[in-house]
Scaffold this motif. Structure first.
Motif, mmCIF file in Angstrom:
data_model
loop_
_atom_site.group_PDB
_atom_site.id
_atom_site.type_symbol
_atom_site.label_atom_id
_atom_site.label_comp_id
_atom_site.label_asym_id
_atom_site.label_seq_id
_atom_site.Cartn_x
_atom_site.Cartn_y
_atom_site.Cartn_z
ATOM 1 N N THR A 1 30.296 38.782 35.092
ATOM 2 C CA THR A 1 30.571 37.462 34.516
ATOM 3 C C THR A 1 31.628 36.724 35.333
ATOM 4 N N GLU A 2 32.844 37.299 35.389
ATOM 5 C CA GLU A 2 33.929 36.656 36.141
ATOM 6 C C GLU A 2 34.572 37.665 37.088
ATOM 7 N N PRO A 3 33.883 38.041 38.160
ATOM 8 C CA PRO A 3 34.403 39.117 39.035
ATOM 9 C C PRO A 3 35.817 38.861 39.560
ATOM 10 N N LYS A 4 36.182 37.581 39.722
ATOM 11 C CA LYS A 4 37.529 37.271 40.227
ATOM 12 C C LYS A 4 38.626 37.810 39.310
ATOM 13 N N LYS A 5 38.283 37.949 38.020
ATOM 14 C CA LYS A 5 39.305 38.394 37.060
ATOM 15 C C LYS A 5 39.388 39.913 36.940
ATOM 16 N N ALA A 6 38.444 40.614 37.572
ATOM 17 C CA ALA A 6 38.410 42.072 37.407
ATOM 18 C C ALA A 6 39.597 42.718 38.121
ATOM 19 N N ARG A 7 40.244 43.638 37.423
ATOM 20 C CA ARG A 7 41.298 44.425 38.049
ATOM 21 C C ARG A 7 40.671 45.705 38.628
ATOM 22 N N SER A 8 41.403 46.345 39.548
ATOM 23 C CA SER A 8 40.871 47.542 40.205
ATOM 24 C C SER A 8 41.667 48.768 39.788
ATOM 25 N N GLN A 9 41.155 49.910 40.171
ATOM 26 C CA GLN A 9 41.913 51.162 40.012
ATOM 27 C C GLN A 9 42.610 51.507 41.320
ATOM 28 N N HIS A 10 43.141 50.479 41.983
ATOM 29 C CA HIS A 10 43.946 50.685 43.177
ATOM 30 C C HIS A 10 45.417 50.843 42.778
#
Lengths: 560, 560
Positions: free
Chosen positions: B432-441
């Protein structure tokens, strides 16, 4: 609990070990590598969700709740399955009724989580499944799951760790990383090039840290070692790799016997516990002796069948071809005695030996090759000559310092490399008969393979200059930094390098060094998994000021 | 006994320690690194002719005969000299009469052997002698004799050895070497190329073993580590090296907290004894928190001076520029409180802060930079804000998974690399909004420097394909081997890499990573000692099917 149609999917379950039907096949073999106490060191289940590895569980765990992670090795209906990890196998029961098979323990599932699915594998991860090497290399990440690759890579890691303990913790060696982007060495035709961003300027990937280790001694580091990545572009040579690893060692204020004791101690200390211990000191033979006795400078000393000079027996012979041989200058008659040869060798074996000799006639290494050929024949007849559990080390010393150049036999080249010190008794020969000078080079041979070599180095700048410029006629400009370093109080020093890939190959009894390297190249230098080397778009070549030159474009294409 | 006119020549002597006049300057400092028992472990005098090192001798050795090897540090007439090795200094008396100076011990010479001569050095091997870095790099083998370089390289070796013990011996990690001759990665514009013997085909020197470590997890190796040589061609960037080293780690069946505990334990275990112990666990902050609090994602947390949002205070202000700021969408007013700033900062300091702010206006990292600028100013006024003996670690987590592409902000690129797993709570955002996704970095920060980074990886082939092809629009063909591997039962896995050069640089308090590398390149990528990179004769380029292309030959020549 729902179980989908698994084939060999990943699996994690919180479960209880009950009796097990089968011995863990892998676990019992790893046990010799790893410790087997209840609380193991190393601890393989720290930092992760599992409580135990599959291969670790024993009847002492009966009644405990455990969490396991692994791959499904085998499944029968939805009633039981065999779970596998690097450490072994364990049987898991999915409760239907309170069925209780025989055996030591098994796991009764409480909860299970499917972590990933798996496509049909190109080959099964079982020991008896034969695959071609090309298929193994293409799917290297699956081949790594095999018992043999797990064993080889884990043994390699542990043996190198023991070497580090010996060098670093027991003997004060300093682990120093040296550059791999360096300058090409004079005559370094086998060195890979790395274009830089400066037009026409290249780095070179060195064949060994030779110059750096000597400079470290000039720098007062005293005792250096490195598990060093080295590079050699030999095109297509079987059982060679374009990149390989050596245990690289250098010491100040040391002589040949010091290096030999160090290496004997190193191998003894790091030798795997599941092999017979290494007996030290290793026997030493001179280059002249091994040539006379074994017909090679890397003899397999696990068996006898030495070459014997029987010229005196035939001094008064009337057999024509023996008379002929003995009448020539340096003419000799030599023999290899094959124990019980008459019993084991058949007429056609004798014929094949005769043909082999004819094929290799006039090669000075003929008798050495013949000795191995006879050993092969005896072994096909069931005689065990070369015990695979036996490790027979040998030092070979007193090599010649120079050899005649292949292209021009009136000129000299270094038998090993130009930094090798002459034998102390032969220094005067450098100025009179340099061809006769022996060196302080030493090779370490194991079961007929050269696994290491080294030397005491020249620490005197004048002597180094004389050998490079006057005797070898090399361009000393390319080595001016090293010559200058020797001028600033270089200590006496020497060292050695062990070929790690070959050593581990012999220790594990692997057919090829590719079996002890995680991601090896094929014999043509290709990575079959990723299709390496690969083409590069022209715009990525631009910053390096190079262009691909295909003078005969169409030909080159067809060659593929 | 004859003594020639030595300057700083090599020397070996069989001699007897008597009282010494001076404390061994180096020895006492090394004592904290090495053990100091009578029979030392490690044993530095095994395999060589010396019986002791210069820095080792104490009054307990009085009356013993010893053999020493070293360099002459200082000499007065032919009566006494100071002998130096890596371990320290010792005073040596050449008996004239039975002179007996004060002090603990010194060596009375019995026999002496001159091992090598030494030209006049370009600089003296003494701490207080200032040299330019260019001179130090040109004569690196002499610079290595300095106390600081000996300390740095020996500490590095010992710290890496402790890390290996922790990983290998305590936690069952397998040390696996991965290839450095590999395939270029998509968009890998900073990768050095290595021409192969096949026309137009190149290897690439990888920036990290990222693909291999993931493939090893698919291969069931379970716990991998490597002290890995990595390559990055960044042209001329200060304090970067074209080749560098990382502690590279990967584990199966692990989550973020598992990796964090592992690294905390690793640093605690390997930390040098002469520093304050490492306190664990390290604090953790999210990416959003560190940006708000410190204005950077790698804050120096040795001191406060945090950024505070004071918008509410000024909500009803009548000050024009503050009203302006607050009236904008997301407009805020933020402040840094400088403790006792009024006391320490002068009018011209305030002026320089104002100028700094003006120069960096409209950069979102302004407040972070201003905080460091203020710290610099306070420290020039004598306030100790950043204690050099303090090591302040911080985990930064919950980074964004993607960033807008610099060239085209409507497209996405990976914030770290495309194998990073999304945050479990944000997976739905990918669609939906990939820009808002956080990572497991996660990043590990030490005193304002990023010293490590890693992530939980994507182990699901479908998700990896979706991110590569659909979101990042990458050519998945170049990664087909990795995608295929994920399809064959890849376990959940994650890892981390620590920048070893930077870490050792911080631990030793060195001004540059060049001070913790034996043979570093200059900031232009040159080896000043050997003149690397260098030109290569055209016939050596032929086997690699490349030609140097100098479109503007004369210009390029002049640029030198």
């Amino acid at each position: 609990m729902y179980f989908p149609s698994w084939l060999s999917q990943l699996y994690r379950g919180l479960s209880r070990p009950i009796r097990r039907t089968t011995q863990p096949i892998w676990g019992s073999l790893y046990r010799s590598l790893l410790q087997s106490s209840q609380r193991r060191i190393p601890e393989f289940s720290s930092f992760v969700v599992r409580t135990n590895t599959c291969g670790e569980l024993r009847s002492s765990h009966l009644g405990q709740e455990v969490t396991l992670c692994g791959w499904i090795q085998y499944r029968r209906q939805n009633t039981f399955l065999v779970l596998r990890d690097f450490d072994g196998l364990v049987q898991v029961i999915i409760p239907q009724d309170e069925k209780m098979p025989t055996g030591e323990i098994e796991i009764k599932v409480k909860t299970a989580e499917l972590l990933n699915a798996c496509k049909k594998l190109p080959f099964e991860i079982k020991n008896f499944v034969k695959k071609t090497e090309a298929l193994r290399l293409q799917y290297r990440y699956l081949d790594l799951r095999s018992f043999q690759m797990q064993y080889n890579l884990r043994l390699r890691s542990q043996m190198v760790m023991k070497m580090r303990e010996y060098l670093c913790n027991l003997h004060g060696f300093v682990d120093i990383e040296t550059p791999t982007l360096f300058k090409r060495t004079p005559g370094g035709a086998k060195e890979f090039l790395v274009p830089s961003r400066e037009p026409g300027k290249f780095y070179s990937l060195p064949q060994s840290p030779q110059q750096f280790k000597q400079l470290l001694m000039v720098g007062g580091l005293d005792r250096y070692f490195q598990v060093a990545r080295c590079y050699r572009d030999e095109g297509s040579r079987p059982d060679r790799q374009p990149e390989f690893t050596q245990i690289d060692i250098e010491m100040s204020f040391v002589d040949q016997t010091g290096i030999q004791s160090l290496i004997e101690g190193l191998l003894q200390y790091s030798w795997p516990n599941d092999k017979d211990p290494v007996v030290v000191p290793f026997p030493t033979m001179t280059f002249a002796e091994v040539l006379a006795t074994y017909g090679t400078d890397k003899p397999d000393t696990r068996f006898g069948m030495k070459i014997i000079d029987i010229s005196d027996v035939f001094r008064n012979t009337e057999i024509g071809f023996l008379q002929d041989a003995l009448s020539k200058p340096h003419g000799t008659v030599k023999a290899i005695c094959i124990p019980e040869g008459a019993k084991y060798l058949k007429r056609k074996d004798i014929e094949s030996i005769r043909n082999f000799a004819a094929d290799h006639f006039n090669q000075c290494s003929l008798l050495g090759k013949l000795r191995l050929e006879c050993a092969d024949l005896l072994e096909t007849r069931g005689v065990v000559l070369r015990d695979p559990t036996l490790f027979s080390f040998l030092w070979v010393v007193d090599f010649p310092l120079f050899l005649p150049k292949e292209e021009n036999p009136r000129e000299l080249e270094s038998a090993h490399h130009p930094f090798t010190a002459p034998h102390p008794s032969d220094i005067h020969l450098l100025y009179t008969e340099p061809k006769k000078a022996r060196s302080q080079h030493y090779d370490l041979v194991l079961n007929g393979n050269e696994i290491g070599g080294g030397s005491i180095r020249i620490h005197n700048a004048e002597l180094q200059r004389y050998i490079l410029a006057t005797l070898l006629k090399e361009d000393v400009k390319m080595l001016s930094h090293l010559l200058q370093a020797l001028d600033y109080g270089a200590p006496p020093h020497g060292g050695i390098a062990l070929g790690l890939d070959r050593l581990i190959c012999l220790v594990t009894g692997s057919p090829s060094i590719r079996d002890v390297i995680a991601f090896p190249k094929s014999f043509r230098g290709h990575d079959l998994m990723s299709n390496t080397p690969d083409s590069v778009p022209p715009e990525e070549l631009k910053p390096y000021h190079i262009r691909v030159s295909k003078p005969t474009d169409s030909k080159a294409e067809r060659a593929h």
